[in-house]
Every structure is written in C-alpha cells, then in structure tokens.
Design a protein around this motif. Sequence first.
Motif: not given
Length: 444
Positions: A202-203, A233-239, A265-270
Amino acid sequence: MEYDEKLARFRQVHLNPFNKQQHEQGAGEEALDITSQARLPELPPGEPESRCPERVMDLGLSEDHFARPVGLFLASDVQQLRQAIQECKQVILDLPEHSEKQKDAVVRLIHLRLKLQELKDPNEDEPNIRVLLEHRFYKEKSKSVKQTCDKCNTVIWGLIQTWYTCTGCYYRCHSKCLNLISKPCVRSKVSHQAEYELNICPEAGLDSQDYRCAECRAPISLRGVPSEARQCDYTGQYYCSHCHWNDLAVIPARVVHNWDFEPRKVSRGSMRYLALMMSRPVLRLREINPLLFNYVEELVEIRLRQDILLMKPYFITCREAMAARLLLQDRQHFVENDEMYSVQDLLDTHTGRLGCSLAETHTLFAKHIKLDCERCQAKGFVCELCREGDVLFPFDSHTSVCADCSAVFHRDCYYDNSTTCPRCARLTLRKQSLFQEPGPDLDA
C-alpha cells in the motif's frame, strides 16, 4: 642458533614495520632505512624463499590486525593496535614536516585510533540483563564475528567486544550502542496487534512521509541524497539504508490474494515482525479469499482438518488418549478449528509438507479410535438404513453425517434413500406424542 636469531629479527620487522632499529644482514652490509623494503633473512638450503612486498607506510585499514602471526602468543589484537599507534607517532615525529610521507602517516594514525576505539571494550563489568524500550537484552557469550550491529551497521567482533541480543525480537547491538537505541521491541507490537497488512504494497508516496524515513525520520530521497530511499514491500513505506537492509521475506497479502510466495525486500522492522508472526494462526482464509480453494489444488489436502475435528470428541472422553496427550500437536490450532491459518501453514501447503504432516496425524488418530482403544471402538455407528457392514465412524471417507442429529450412514445409502434421516424421524414422532393435546372425554 644464527638462523633462530635471523628469524626472530624478521618477525620483529614484519610485525613492527615502523621499527627504526637497524637489522643486520651480514658483515659489511649497511643498515636499511625505515622507509625501505624489509628483507627476509637468508634461510638454510632447502628452505622455501619468501619476501614481504609490503611497504613500511602501508600500515592502515588494509592490514589485518586480527590475524595472529606465527610465533606471536602474548600480544592480543588491541595490544597490537596500541603498539602500531605508538610506532606511527614516532614515525610522524621523525619524518620531515609538511612532507607527503608525514601526511600519509597522520592519516594512518587516525585510522588506527578509530579502529582501536571501535574494538576497545568499554566496560568489562556490563550487566547480563538490560531492559530498554520493551527490549529484554541478554549479554551474549558467543564469540562469533558474523553478527552485525542493528544500530551502527558495523560488524560485532565477538572475540573482544561485548554485545547484547533481545530475547523477544533478536535485535543485536554493541554494548556501546545500547543506550542509543530508539526502536521499540517488535514483540510488543505482535502481542498487542497480531494482524497482517492484507493490502499488497500500500504505497502512499514519499511526499506523504515528508521525504523522511518512516522509522527513524532521517532525510531520504529517491536520488540517494542525502540517503537512499528504500521501499518496504510489506508496508509500502520508504526507509533509509540504516532501517532497510534489503532483507527478503514472504508477503502475506501476496500469498492470500495471488498465492505468491516469492520473497520481497522489506525493512528490518517488517522482517522481524513477519518472522514473529510466521507461525501465528491469524488468517481466516475462507473469509479473506474464498475463491482460493477453487483454484489451488494443494488446499484440497487441508480438508483433513475437518476429519481431525471429528476425532476430537473421542479423545476428550478417552482416558488413554488424554494420558498419551494425543491432542497436543505442533500446530495446536488444527485441533481447535478448521478456519484459522498461519503463513507457515500456507507455505508448507505450497511445498507439500503440510499434506504429509496431516496424513500422519490423521492415521495416528484413526488407529487409536479403530484399533487400539476399545472404548473408542464402542462409540461407533451402524447404518440404520441398511443395517449392514462394519462399524461406521463420522470421519470415514465413505460415510455421511446427518447435520441435525449427527447420525452416521453409508454415503450411498444416505443419498439413495429418498426419505429423511430415520433417527430424526423418530425424534420428531416422539416430540409430537409428548406435546399432543389429549382428546375429549366421552365418559363425561
């Protein structure tokens, strides 16, 4: 004896390239300057000849200070760095001022001090347990050097550095980075909000984040200035690159909607959140995407879960089954309901492992009911339509169960018979006889 002395001098020159002592190479030879190339001592006949091509001033980050040369037993890695720093200081004082060699030596001195600061253990008396931001950190005793600090993104040298690991989310960091942590423990989020984002990536756009990292709020941009923006790719947000290490994970939304198990590819928290949620049964697959059962053949094998639930009443009333703890399974939700799924269940279904596991559990339960336990055998049914054949059980593949009274019949008999269930019919007649109004009294 002469050979041992030459070998000892060679080792001293090789370990301390800034040593200005003059090394004897034989009678009549002049001493070498510190900036010249170090020579190996002459070896006896038959020994392989080797030379050290490194220059004296090449001591810096390129030199491996963590390798322990042959013959060095007393000095540790930190001691070698301190000795190299002292040697480099002396070289700077001896070299001509404002010369190129002196500038190079100053640069190498800075690198050596930074490396020493990084490797130096700040405190040997660190506590074994630390609690910060709902993290529960334990001091690690492992000496592995293959870990990376999640705070400063540098290697954790377990041999000479103290480091901690959170027992909840496995967050790792140096002891010196412990008080700088700003990310709360992911396990607390799993405990309070155990649900997935079921929209595919959900970008909302980088401008909705004010061009800042969604986690640490550091400035980011798509051009990489001042920091590269990486999408999860999970949250759609940028890090930023400190919060997004290009880790790969299976996305639940892509699984339940497209049956797609390709890692993204996902962030460390995700990544930590998805890892902790991997085995949690929180997906109601029939409500989220009921058409998935019509197009995915592997999901047909999961129908054995319904048979396992039909076996559960037999085990609850059986002493032997309760003593053997047959209802305690690795996937406990399989004996509780047939609606909830975890991402690990769907992944094992895709690979074929879940079908084999369910078949083994089904066989174990059926063996206890039909063969091993006499009490469970006595709770079988006889087909009241044909009154022939063996004892029937509701989980048999050739039987049908009445939805009203739970009576068990042969499937062929049940569908071929045009009348209703005989047990239901008897119950209906009994109710009518009990509530039938009495007729008029003719004698009166």
